[in-house]
Scaffold this motif. Structure first.
Motif, PDB file in Angstrom:
ATOM      1  N   GLN A  87       0.824  -1.199   0.000  1.00 39.68           N
ATOM      2  CA  GLN A  87       0.000   0.000   0.000  1.00 39.68           C
ATOM      3  C   GLN A  87       0.868   1.262   0.000  1.00 39.68           C
ATOM      4  N   GLU A 164      -3.156  -4.410  -0.721  1.00 37.01           N
ATOM      5  CA  GLU A 164      -3.931  -3.173  -0.814  1.00 37.01           C
ATOM      6  C   GLU A 164      -3.146  -2.082  -1.546  1.00 37.01           C
ATOM      7  N   SER A 167      -5.042   1.428  -2.160  1.00 34.42           N
ATOM      8  CA  SER A 167      -5.933   2.022  -1.160  1.00 34.42           C
ATOM      9  C   SER A 167      -5.524   3.440  -0.762  1.00 34.42           C
ATOM     10  N   ARG A 174      -7.906   5.263  -8.432  1.00 31.88           N
ATOM     11  CA  ARG A 174      -7.963   3.861  -8.022  1.00 31.88           C
ATOM     12  C   ARG A 174      -8.695   3.027  -9.076  1.00 31.88           C
ATOM     13  N   THR A 196      -7.299  -7.132  -0.799  1.00 26.89           N
ATOM     14  CA  THR A 196      -8.126  -5.928  -0.719  1.00 26.89           C
ATOM     15  C   THR A 196      -9.250  -6.144   0.290  1.00 26.89           C
ATOM     16  N   ASP A 198     -11.918  -4.228  -0.308  1.00 28.64           N
ATOM     17  CA  ASP A 198     -12.945  -3.564  -1.112  1.00 28.64           C
ATOM     18  C   ASP A 198     -13.559  -4.587  -2.067  1.00 28.64           C
ATOM     19  N   GLU A 201     -13.567  -3.775  -5.798  1.00 31.00           N
ATOM     20  CA  GLU A 201     -12.240  -3.921  -6.396  1.00 31.00           C
ATOM     21  C   GLU A 201     -11.942  -5.398  -6.666  1.00 31.00           C
TER      22      GLU A 201
END
Ligand SMILES: Nc1ncnc2c1ncn2[C@@H]1O[C@H](COP(=O)(O)OP(=O)(O)O)[C@@H](O)[C@H]1O
Ligand SMILES: [Mg+2]
Length: 358
Positions: A87, A164, A167, A174, A196, A198, A201
């Motif tokens: 990340q 990630e 993020s 993104r 992730t 999300d 995603e």
């Protein structure tokens, strides 16, 4: 590609304990060569731990990791032929873009004469051709993430792990990067394991998604399957925008929601307590044009939220239970929505009628 580069990656019965805490509980996954697999779960569900076991940064308490026929459970990270993207880009700020991307080549003692060509190729792949001499501080967030990606790919690893990686970027960038990464993966065919939290995603990018909860693997499936056939109420509520409503068994392929019988295209779970998982976009407003086999529910509009590209409509069933549905933001679709207080007939296809164990 040689035979070695074609191997898949397997994790077998891996567990990780930190004192009394079980961070990962008996997880097995086979990742096929060239597959894009996402690890999806809420914070603390064990995603980073699982990725760390694959990468060699975390030693499992039990279980093993395999690349093809080779047991790499105890191999150190630099001997695993794995690229990593985090990340926080973890770029070296005092080095140029080119020096950053060349770093894994240096660490792997690859011949210096080969560096500049490989760095140029890796930068071209992430559309940063000619950026070798730029400073990291001169780059935008999206460009930095691409440099991190180029650095992970430059030594042509057989597996790339990403934790990630998008993020920290704003929503628009993104989403652009998700599509770019997906295309890049299709072009390169490298195996990618992608962490992730999300769900959107994960569904956008992956060939398959592994859903984790409390260190356990709940379901590993294609995005379509996860969405259409969630194994339990956790997956159903984590994927998409579902309302979960208690229902009673009413035959082999039917349930009762209050007094209304709903037919489902799938066998019901064996458990006693059942929930209907209704995704907002699977409920459609019935203006007399719904297919003959659709389940129908009578409701009353309670609230309409304008959310830009779509609208969310809340409607109460006869017993007061509230369901919600989405309508596209275009004018034709909006005209179908009655005013709050007005009656509304909604249709739900048996194939969209998903019943899960509570
Ligand atoms: N080094 C560690 N020491 C103690 N507990 C840890 C350590 N790393 C992770 N954990 C715990 O293990 C669980 C899983 O963590 P993690 O794999 O980071 O989850 P995720 O990435 O899904 O958010 C969490 O409860 C976390 O607090
Ligand atoms: Mg994590």
């Amino acid at each position: 590609m040689d035979a070695r580069a074609k191997a898949g990656v397997s994790i077998r019965s891996a567990s990780k304990r930190y004192g009394p805490l079980i961070a990962l509980d008996d997880v097995s996954i086979d990742v096929a060569q060239g597959e894009f697999l996402s690890l999806l779960g809420p914070s603390g569900s064990g995603k980073t731990t699982l990725l760390g076991i694959l990468g060699g940064f975390v030693q499992p308490s039990s279980g093993s990791v395999w690349v093809g026929e080779r047991d790499i459970t105890f191999a150190p990270p630099h001997k695993r032929d794995i690229g990593m993207v985090f990340q926080s880009y973890a770029l070296f700020p005092h080095m140029t873009v080119g020096e950053n991307v060349a770093f894994p080549l240096r660490a792997r003692r690859q011949p210096k004469a080969s560096w500049s060509g490989k760095v140029a190729d890796a930068l071209a792949m992430v559309e940063l051709r000619g950026y070798e001499h730029r400073r990291i501080s001169e780059l935008s967030g999206g460009q930095r993430q691409r440099v991190a990606l180029a650095r992970a790919m430059v030594f042509e690893p057989q597996l790339i792990l990403m934790d990630e990686p998008l993020s920290a970027l704003d929503k628009q960038l993104r989403e652009t990067m998700q599509i770019e990464l997906r295309r890049l993966h299709r072009r390169l065919g490298t195996t990618i394991v992608y962490v992730t939290h999300d769900q959107r995603e994960a569904l956008t990018m992956s060939d398959r998604v592994a859903v984790l909860k409390d260190g356990r693997l709940v379901q590993v499936d294609t995005p379509e399957h996860l969405y259409d056939r969630p194994r339990n109420s956790f997956v159903a509520s984590f994927i998409g925008e579902a309302t979960l409503l208690p229902v009673a068994r009413a035959g082999e392929n039917a349930v009762k929601l209050g007094d209304t019988v709903l037919r489902t295209a799938y066998p019901l779970p064996r458990e006693d307590r059942l929930l209907l998982a209704v995704q907002t976009e699977k409920l459609v407003i019935d203006a007399g044009d719904a297919p003959g086999d659709a389940n129908r529910l009578s409701a009353r509009v309670t609230e309409v939220l304008y959310q830009g590209e779509s609208l969310r409509v809340f409607a109460a069933l006869a017993d007061g239970t509230v369901v919600s549905l989405r309508q596209p933001g275009n004018h034709a679709a909006r005209q179908r929505i009655p005013l709050p207080g007005a009656p509304l007939s909604v249709a739900l296809s048996p194939r969209d009628t998903i019943v899960v164990a509570a």
